[in-house]
Design a protein around this motif. Sequence first.
Motif, PDB file in Angstrom:
ATOM      1  N   ASP A  24     -18.379 -18.310   2.085  1.00 15.35           N
ATOM      2  CA  ASP A  24     -19.767 -17.867   2.224  1.00 15.35           C
ATOM      3  C   ASP A  24     -19.884 -16.355   2.206  1.00 15.35           C
ATOM      4  O   ASP A  24     -20.949 -15.813   1.927  1.00 15.35           O
ATOM      5  CB  ASP A  24     -20.353 -18.392   3.539  1.00 15.35           C
ATOM      6  N   PHE A  25     -18.807 -15.668   2.588  1.00 16.66           N
ATOM      7  CA  PHE A  25     -18.821 -14.188   2.561  1.00 16.66           C
ATOM      8  C   PHE A  25     -17.388 -13.685   2.518  1.00 16.66           C
ATOM      9  O   PHE A  25     -16.446 -14.450   2.763  1.00 16.66           O
ATOM     10  CB  PHE A  25     -19.582 -13.609   3.763  1.00 16.66           C
ATOM     11  N   PHE A  26     -17.265 -12.400   2.189  1.00 17.44           N
ATOM     12  CA  PHE A  26     -15.927 -11.790   2.116  1.00 17.44           C
ATOM     13  C   PHE A  26     -15.792 -10.670   3.146  1.00 17.44           C
ATOM     14  O   PHE A  26     -16.744  -9.916   3.362  1.00 17.44           O
ATOM     15  CB  PHE A  26     -15.695 -11.123   0.746  1.00 17.44           C
ATOM     16  N   CYS A  27     -14.603 -10.556   3.729  1.00 18.84           N
ATOM     17  CA  CYS A  27     -14.252  -9.356   4.499  1.00 18.84           C
ATOM     18  C   CYS A  27     -13.117  -8.699   3.741  1.00 18.84           C
ATOM     19  O   CYS A  27     -12.050  -9.304   3.581  1.00 18.84           O
ATOM     20  CB  CYS A  27     -13.767  -9.710   5.913  1.00 18.84           C
ATOM     21  N   LEU A  28     -13.395  -7.507   3.245  1.00 12.88           N
ATOM     22  CA  LEU A  28     -12.386  -6.860   2.413  1.00 12.88           C
ATOM     23  C   LEU A  28     -11.436  -6.051   3.305  1.00 12.88           C
ATOM     24  O   LEU A  28     -11.842  -5.037   3.881  1.00 12.88           O
ATOM     25  CB  LEU A  28     -13.092  -5.963   1.403  1.00 12.88           C
ATOM     26  N   GLY A  29     -10.224  -6.550   3.451  1.00  9.83           N
ATOM     27  CA  GLY A  29      -9.261  -5.931   4.370  1.00  9.83           C
ATOM     28  C   GLY A  29      -8.349  -4.984   3.631  1.00  9.83           C
ATOM     29  O   GLY A  29      -7.284  -5.363   3.133  1.00  9.83           O
ATOM     30  N   THR A  30      -8.764  -3.712   3.596  1.00  6.29           N
ATOM     31  CA  THR A  30      -7.975  -2.763   2.791  1.00  6.29           C
ATOM     32  C   THR A  30      -6.608  -2.454   3.414  1.00  6.29           C
ATOM     33  O   THR A  30      -5.690  -2.046   2.708  1.00  6.29           O
ATOM     34  CB  THR A  30      -8.746  -1.447   2.589  1.00  6.29           C
ATOM     35  N   ASN A  31      -6.456  -2.650   4.723  1.00  5.23           N
ATOM     36  CA  ASN A  31      -5.153  -2.315   5.338  1.00  5.23           C
ATOM     37  C   ASN A  31      -4.043  -3.119   4.673  1.00  5.23           C
ATOM     38  O   ASN A  31      -3.002  -2.584   4.291  1.00  5.23           O
ATOM     39  CB  ASN A  31      -5.154  -2.634   6.838  1.00  5.23           C
ATOM     40  N   ASP A  32      -4.257  -4.420   4.579  1.00  7.09           N
ATOM     41  CA  ASP A  32      -3.237  -5.256   3.943  1.00  7.09           C
ATOM     42  C   ASP A  32      -3.318  -5.163   2.430  1.00  7.09           C
ATOM     43  O   ASP A  32      -2.289  -5.148   1.752  1.00  7.09           O
ATOM     44  CB  ASP A  32      -3.402  -6.722   4.381  1.00  7.09           C
ATOM     45  N   LEU A  33      -4.530  -5.113   1.914  1.00  6.27           N
ATOM     46  CA  LEU A  33      -4.669  -5.077   0.448  1.00  6.27           C
ATOM     47  C   LEU A  33      -3.858  -3.916  -0.142  1.00  6.27           C
ATOM     48  O   LEU A  33      -3.159  -4.076  -1.143  1.00  6.27           O
ATOM     49  CB  LEU A  33      -6.152  -4.936   0.070  1.00  6.27           C
ATOM     50  N   ILE A  34      -3.927  -2.759   0.512  1.00  9.94           N
ATOM     51  CA  ILE A  34      -3.194  -1.590  -0.007  1.00  9.94           C
ATOM     52  C   ILE A  34      -1.691  -1.851   0.055  1.00  9.94           C
ATOM     53  O   ILE A  34      -0.958  -1.611  -0.900  1.00  9.94           O
ATOM     54  CB  ILE A  34      -3.567  -0.303   0.773  1.00  9.94           C
ATOM     55  N   GLN A  35      -1.217  -2.397   1.201  1.00  7.70           N
ATOM     56  CA  GLN A  35       0.238  -2.586   1.301  1.00  7.70           C
ATOM     57  C   GLN A  35       0.743  -3.596   0.272  1.00  7.70           C
ATOM     58  O   GLN A  35       1.816  -3.436  -0.290  1.00  7.70           O
ATOM     59  CB  GLN A  35       0.666  -2.957   2.720  1.00  7.70           C
ATOM     60  N   TYR A  36      -0.075  -4.623   0.013  1.00  4.40           N
ATOM     61  CA  TYR A  36       0.400  -5.629  -0.951  1.00  4.40           C
ATOM     62  C   TYR A  36       0.237  -5.154  -2.394  1.00  4.40           C
ATOM     63  O   TYR A  36       1.077  -5.439  -3.240  1.00  4.40           O
ATOM     64  CB  TYR A  36      -0.341  -6.954  -0.747  1.00  4.40           C
ATOM     65  N   LEU A  37      -0.849  -4.417  -2.668  1.00  5.46           N
ATOM     66  CA  LEU A  37      -1.026  -3.924  -4.042  1.00  5.46           C
ATOM     67  C   LEU A  37       0.055  -2.921  -4.411  1.00  5.46           C
ATOM     68  O   LEU A  37       0.540  -2.909  -5.536  1.00  5.46           O
ATOM     69  CB  LEU A  37      -2.385  -3.218  -4.174  1.00  5.46           C
ATOM     70  N   LEU A  38       0.397  -2.063  -3.441  1.00  3.70           N
ATOM     71  CA  LEU A  38       1.307  -0.962  -3.754  1.00  3.70           C
ATOM     72  C   LEU A  38       2.731  -1.237  -3.279  1.00  3.70           C
ATOM     73  O   LEU A  38       3.602  -0.365  -3.398  1.00  3.70           O
ATOM     74  CB  LEU A  38       0.788   0.338  -3.130  1.00  3.70           C
ATOM     75  N   ALA A  39       2.972  -2.418  -2.715  1.00  2.05           N
ATOM     76  CA  ALA A  39       4.302  -2.757  -2.189  1.00  2.05           C
ATOM     77  C   ALA A  39       4.795  -1.679  -1.241  1.00  2.05           C
ATOM     78  O   ALA A  39       5.916  -1.187  -1.351  1.00  2.05           O
ATOM     79  CB  ALA A  39       5.289  -2.986  -3.334  1.00  2.05           C
ATOM     80  N   ALA A  40       3.930  -1.263  -0.311  1.00  6.28           N
ATOM     81  CA  ALA A  40       4.286  -0.224   0.669  1.00  6.28           C
ATOM     82  C   ALA A  40       3.882  -0.721   2.059  1.00  6.28           C
ATOM     83  O   ALA A  40       2.691  -0.812   2.367  1.00  6.28           O
ATOM     84  CB  ALA A  40       3.564   1.078   0.340  1.00  6.28           C
ATOM     85  N   ASP A  41       4.887  -1.048   2.844  1.00  6.49           N
ATOM     86  CA  ASP A  41       4.698  -1.590   4.188  1.00  6.49           C
ATOM     87  C   ASP A  41       3.787  -0.679   5.027  1.00  6.49           C
ATOM     88  O   ASP A  41       4.086   0.504   5.205  1.00  6.49           O
ATOM     89  CB  ASP A  41       6.095  -1.691   4.822  1.00  6.49           C
ATOM     90  N   ARG A  42       2.690  -1.244   5.550  1.00  8.81           N
ATOM     91  CA  ARG A  42       1.742  -0.428   6.316  1.00  8.81           C
ATOM     92  C   ARG A  42       2.331   0.074   7.627  1.00  8.81           C
ATOM     93  O   ARG A  42       1.820   0.998   8.236  1.00  8.81           O
ATOM     94  CB  ARG A  42       0.453  -1.231   6.570  1.00  8.81           C
ATOM     95  N   ASP A  43       3.400  -0.569   8.109  1.00  9.18           N
ATOM     96  CA  ASP A  43       4.002  -0.182   9.392  1.00  9.18           C
ATOM     97  C   ASP A  43       5.221   0.717   9.231  1.00  9.18           C
ATOM     98  O   ASP A  43       5.873   1.043  10.199  1.00  9.18           O
ATOM     99  CB  ASP A  43       4.461  -1.434  10.167  1.00  9.18           C
ATOM    100  N   ASN A  44       5.535   1.076   8.006  1.00  4.51           N
ATOM    101  CA  ASN A  44       6.791   1.806   7.782  1.00  4.51           C
ATOM    102  C   ASN A  44       6.496   3.229   7.315  1.00  4.51           C
ATOM    103  O   ASN A  44       6.095   3.450   6.174  1.00  4.51           O
ATOM    104  CB  ASN A  44       7.613   1.052   6.731  1.00  4.51           C
ATOM    105  N   GLU A  45       6.710   4.189   8.234  1.00  2.00           N
ATOM    106  CA  GLU A  45       6.342   5.570   7.898  1.00  2.00           C
ATOM    107  C   GLU A  45       7.231   6.145   6.786  1.00  2.00           C
ATOM    108  O   GLU A  45       6.879   7.142   6.175  1.00  2.00           O
ATOM    109  CB  GLU A  45       6.349   6.459   9.144  1.00  2.00           C
ATOM    110  N   ASN A  46       8.363   5.487   6.481  1.00  2.00           N
ATOM    111  CA  ASN A  46       9.196   5.976   5.373  1.00  2.00           C
ATOM    112  C   ASN A  46       8.475   5.875   4.037  1.00  2.00           C
ATOM    113  O   ASN A  46       8.794   6.592   3.093  1.00  2.00           O
ATOM    114  CB  ASN A  46      10.488   5.152   5.245  1.00  2.00           C
TER     115      ASN A  46
END
Length: 588
Positions: free
Chosen positions: A454-476
């Motif tokens: 019925d609606f979308f919540c666009l979660g950029t926190n995870d979307l970015i990590q999965y699109l760019l293959a860059a772990d959101r929790d890993n400062e490296n």
Amino acid sequence: MSDSAGRKNQIRYVGRAVSRGIAIGQIVSLYGDRRQFFRVSINEDAVSGEVKRLRTAIAVARDQIRRLIRSENTALNSIAEGILDTHLLVLEDRSFLSALEDSISQEHVNAEWAVKTVTDSYLIKYRSLDDPNIRERATDIQDISDRIQAALGQRRRTPMRLPAGSVLAAKEIRPSTLIELGEDRPIAIVSEHGGWTSHAYILARELNIPAVTGLRKILRHLRNGDRIIVDGYRGEVVLNPSAATEADYRDRAPKAPEISKIVKDVTEPARTLDGRVIRLSANLDSVNGYPIARRNGADSVGLFRSESLIGRFGRFPTEAQQYEAYSTLLRSAAGHRVNIRTFDIGVGQISGRGDDRERNPALGLRGIRLSLSYAKEFRRQISALLRASAAGEMNIVLPMISDPGEVHEVREIIIDVRERLRSRRIAFGEPKIGIMIEVPAAAILADELCAEADFFCLGTNDLIQYLLAADRDNENVANWYQTLHPAVLRTVRDVLAAGKNGNRPVTLCGEMAGSPFYIPLLVGMGAEELSMNANSLPGARRVIESIAFEEAQALAREVLKLPTPALIESRVREEIRLKWEHLFLSGG
Ligand code: PEP
Ligand code: MG
């Protein structure tokens, strides 16, 4: 390090600021894996209860090992069986058990601390020996220690009372630790690992706790009780500060007022200069968080992260506990819409079994995948949500959706749970079913998902990590986690467009939505609702009310054609410098 007069030397470290503010306090180091703990002093009266707790945990650990040895479906070879036998022997060893109990009764500490200090002393002894076979036993001791700590975390817990003025120091801070501490908050956090979108720091910003992360190997330099300054504006910490340095920071702190302290009690919708209304809503981790968000200008709850209840209860809450929590949230929202997301956790967060630990939890059994695998617990949550939704406008949000089939499966479960409630004459509501768009597959299938959600919540926190293959929790890989990557912006644009075409509202609820720097772009790409933590709301409103939709659209159109994050960033900076610099001067 100390000088000749015994004073400790002042040392400055530089990391990454992840929650604003300045605080000066004493270090409390956190230990532990699944559940974090620190040294808690207990009264004489509490000693026997604590010893009992320890004995129960040891019994649980022994039981687990015996079951593993017996289990028919574990094809244990003789080596594995030998290792488990050794673990059992240690857990039955009188001198080991007495050392643990003596530590509690003589030092008056919590069981977790006793297990840590006693097993640490064994580890030091074994690791210093020449015999490689005995050195190997250190691994067994570590394993046993982890198992007892996990069992202690599952049972009744000794309240973790943080002394006033504590600065938590950890390799990586867990959100459940902050939730378990409740009102007993640290005044600041320092850690070795983590990123801006790590859940713990999202929570720290919501709670106004200054935090600095990415302080590599700092833990080895910190001792419990050391004095430390945490500067969450510049990403600096100062260990053992001199009186002059402390005075300097104390002077500085009030000069950087949070914009949230300036703008209050706003109830009008936010409008751009040319009249486009942008709905502002709140991301909450606490069922009591809405009133502050409301005062800061939210008109609804865009995202309630229900997994915070697991942090509070330490396990899946019962249906009654959940019903109570959701109803409290709905009551405090006083007629405004509330979106509640079903538990978004990984299997490692609910199972005490070491064998459930995943190598790659972000790609593992989490979110909706976990819910669909834990059918009993999921139906319990759905039932509590349906019942609570009878009292107001409450919607359900499903995390980590990657396929329309999953939404369909959940809808079937909802129909079934509803039927059961009906047959038991229990009142329930008709919540809308929304989904998180945070897995690239869902973004690509956004058109098709309009048929199920019925609606979308666009979660950029995870979307970015999965699109760019860059772990959101890993400062490296923080430099690869690029919010302004063209692939991210084009995906956001496409999801907004799919929502518009399919007549499905889209709420942007990642950290990007609360950042003044990105808001002009999001508005320009067509965002109509931004959901963020309560402290970001006034700043977001100020930006929206200072930009024209047309200008924002032109900027978005232009940057969407650029090929690299660097070009996009410099174009956005240029635009800000030309038109909106005033918004960014005083913490805005
Ligand atoms: C997101 O992924 O952007 C989001 C809002 O959810 P969370 O941060 O809880 O993963
Ligand atoms: Mg997410």
